[in-house]
Design a protein around this motif. Sequence first.
Motif, PDB file in Angstrom:
ATOM      1  N   LEU A  29      38.163  14.777  12.137  1.00  0.00           N
ATOM      2  CA  LEU A  29      37.719  14.162  11.344  1.00  0.00           C
ATOM      3  C   LEU A  29      38.049  13.400  10.778  1.00  0.00           C
ATOM      4  O   LEU A  29      39.329  13.596  10.588  1.00  0.00           O
ATOM      5  N   ARG A  30      37.638  11.996  10.539  1.00  0.00           N
ATOM      6  CA  ARG A  30      38.753  11.111   9.363  1.00  0.00           C
ATOM      7  C   ARG A  30      38.395  11.240   7.924  1.00  0.00           C
ATOM      8  O   ARG A  30      37.310  11.215   8.014  1.00  0.00           O
ATOM      9  N   THR A  31      39.488  10.961   7.161  1.00  0.00           N
ATOM     10  CA  THR A  31      38.170  11.844   5.680  1.00  0.00           C
ATOM     11  C   THR A  31      38.416  10.567   4.576  1.00  0.00           C
ATOM     12  O   THR A  31      39.764   9.857   5.623  1.00  0.00           O
ATOM     13  N   ALA A  32      38.471  10.764   3.934  1.00  0.00           N
ATOM     14  CA  ALA A  32      38.470   9.227   3.017  1.00  0.00           C
ATOM     15  C   ALA A  32      39.860   9.126   2.287  1.00  0.00           C
ATOM     16  O   ALA A  32      39.817   7.880   2.403  1.00  0.00           O
ATOM     17  N   THR A  33      40.402   9.822   2.660  1.00  0.00           N
ATOM     18  CA  THR A  33      41.697   9.186   2.323  1.00  0.00           C
ATOM     19  C   THR A  33      42.358   8.865   3.139  1.00  0.00           C
ATOM     20  O   THR A  33      43.748   8.601   3.309  1.00  0.00           O
ATOM     21  N   GLY A  34      42.042   8.704   4.926  1.00  0.00           N
ATOM     22  CA  GLY A  34      42.998   8.370   5.640  1.00  0.00           C
ATOM     23  C   GLY A  34      43.437   9.151   6.411  1.00  0.00           C
ATOM     24  O   GLY A  34      44.334   8.820   7.858  1.00  0.00           O
ATOM     25  N   ALA A  35      43.502  10.673   6.134  1.00  0.00           N
ATOM     26  CA  ALA A  35      44.012  11.558   7.164  1.00  0.00           C
ATOM     27  C   ALA A  35      43.191  12.178   8.540  1.00  0.00           C
ATOM     28  O   ALA A  35      41.635  12.077   8.188  1.00  0.00           O
ATOM     29  N   ASP A  36      43.285  12.715   8.935  1.00  0.00           N
ATOM     30  CA  ASP A  36      43.158  13.218   9.759  1.00  0.00           C
ATOM     31  C   ASP A  36      42.788  14.934   9.990  1.00  0.00           C
ATOM     32  O   ASP A  36      43.677  15.516   9.770  1.00  0.00           O
TER      33      ASP A  36
ATOM     34  N   ALA B 176      39.753   1.042  16.488  1.00  0.00           N
ATOM     35  CA  ALA B 176      39.835   2.186  16.188  1.00  0.00           C
ATOM     36  C   ALA B 176      41.352   2.318  15.545  1.00  0.00           C
ATOM     37  O   ALA B 176      41.767   3.377  14.664  1.00  0.00           O
ATOM     38  N   ILE B 177      42.125   2.295  16.648  1.00  0.00           N
ATOM     39  CA  ILE B 177      43.091   2.995  17.192  1.00  0.00           C
ATOM     40  C   ILE B 177      44.494   2.627  16.564  1.00  0.00           C
ATOM     41  O   ILE B 177      45.070   2.713  15.778  1.00  0.00           O
ATOM     42  N   ILE B 178      44.482   1.314  16.697  1.00  0.00           N
ATOM     43  CA  ILE B 178      45.596  -0.036  16.060  1.00  0.00           C
ATOM     44  C   ILE B 178      45.487  -0.691  15.124  1.00  0.00           C
ATOM     45  O   ILE B 178      46.182  -0.443  13.858  1.00  0.00           O
ATOM     46  N   THR B 179      44.041  -1.389  14.657  1.00  0.00           N
ATOM     47  CA  THR B 179      43.509  -1.542  13.505  1.00  0.00           C
ATOM     48  C   THR B 179      43.792  -0.208  12.147  1.00  0.00           C
ATOM     49  O   THR B 179      44.033  -0.999  11.447  1.00  0.00           O
ATOM     50  N   GLN B 180      42.635   0.212  12.392  1.00  0.00           N
ATOM     51  CA  GLN B 180      41.741   1.187  11.150  1.00  0.00           C
ATOM     52  C   GLN B 180      42.896   2.719  11.552  1.00  0.00           C
ATOM     53  O   GLN B 180      42.795   3.158  10.689  1.00  0.00           O
ATOM     54  N   LEU B 181      43.602   2.661  12.347  1.00  0.00           N
ATOM     55  CA  LEU B 181      44.160   4.126  12.590  1.00  0.00           C
ATOM     56  C   LEU B 181      43.437   5.867  12.474  1.00  0.00           C
ATOM     57  O   LEU B 181      43.089   6.574  11.887  1.00  0.00           O
ATOM     58  N   ASN B 182      42.428   4.896  13.230  1.00  0.00           N
ATOM     59  CA  ASN B 182      41.289   6.083  13.156  1.00  0.00           C
ATOM     60  C   ASN B 182      41.296   6.352  14.596  1.00  0.00           C
ATOM     61  O   ASN B 182      40.597   6.344  15.571  1.00  0.00           O
TER      62      ASN B 182
END
Length: 288
Positions: free
Chosen positions: A40-47, A246-252
């Motif tokens: 899960l991608r959290t609001a802080t940007g961490a997985d 999602a992966i490269i730009t948003q790092l999600n």
Amino acid sequence: MSVEARERRQPWILLTPALSAVGLLLFVPLAFIVVYSFWLRTATGADQAGFYLDNWIEALTDPFYRDILLGTLRIAAITTVACAVLGYPAAYFIARSKGNKALLLLLLMLPFWISYIIRTMSWINILGVSGAVNWLLLNLGIVSEPVQMLYNEPTVILGLVHFLLPFMVLNVYVALEGVDVSLEDAACSLGSTRWQAFREVTLPLSLPGLAAGGLLCFVLSAGTYITPLVLGGPTDAMFANLVFEAIITQLNWPLGSALSLMLLAVLGTLVLIYNHYLGMAQLMKGLG
């Protein structure tokens, strides 16, 4: 250990390097992607590690992703049909040529010697506002100002056909090479015209190669992101572009992993259906 036991183990020993490479380069990364898709991608940007279905629920229920996926499959289908229509006559000409087939095949393979990205970006110099086509139209007086021909869906399809057409030609050529020319002559000697002999004899026997080329073109076009990124507009994104974004730009990574597995499942299902009815042998001949 008995001789029979050693003989049974010998093929597996010989296959160990290849199986190890496939496992490390394919199945291990795929396993990581499967695991990431449930994070899960959290609001802080961490997985956040765990087993969450949020990414899958979003990927499967959001109409935005569904529409992009359907649009991707539609573009891939149009590209495949265009490659079949353009590629079959070229393959037939090479297969029935009485000249130097090796030279014709070499000319067919020449595009593979140039980077796919360079070949795609070359269309900007051809169809761009200051490109070759607009220069010619302006100098001939056909138009009074440059025509905008880039950054739309037809241009994306044109770029995909340019990239995938050799794959179709090679697969159809391999199938046609396996068709004995004397069968057409025999059909003609029994009263058929050349067109009837082609339609009733050659075309049905070459359909496995056409199907193999179609599968290859469809899968590759549905999974590409360079062509719509370079030649498409804001509304012409394909599903692989969503994964890239999602992966490269948003790092999600979790959402991107779920989206990539979603596309993999759709294309993998098509490959399994093809393998069930036609088998992979013809496709391997074309790739070989």
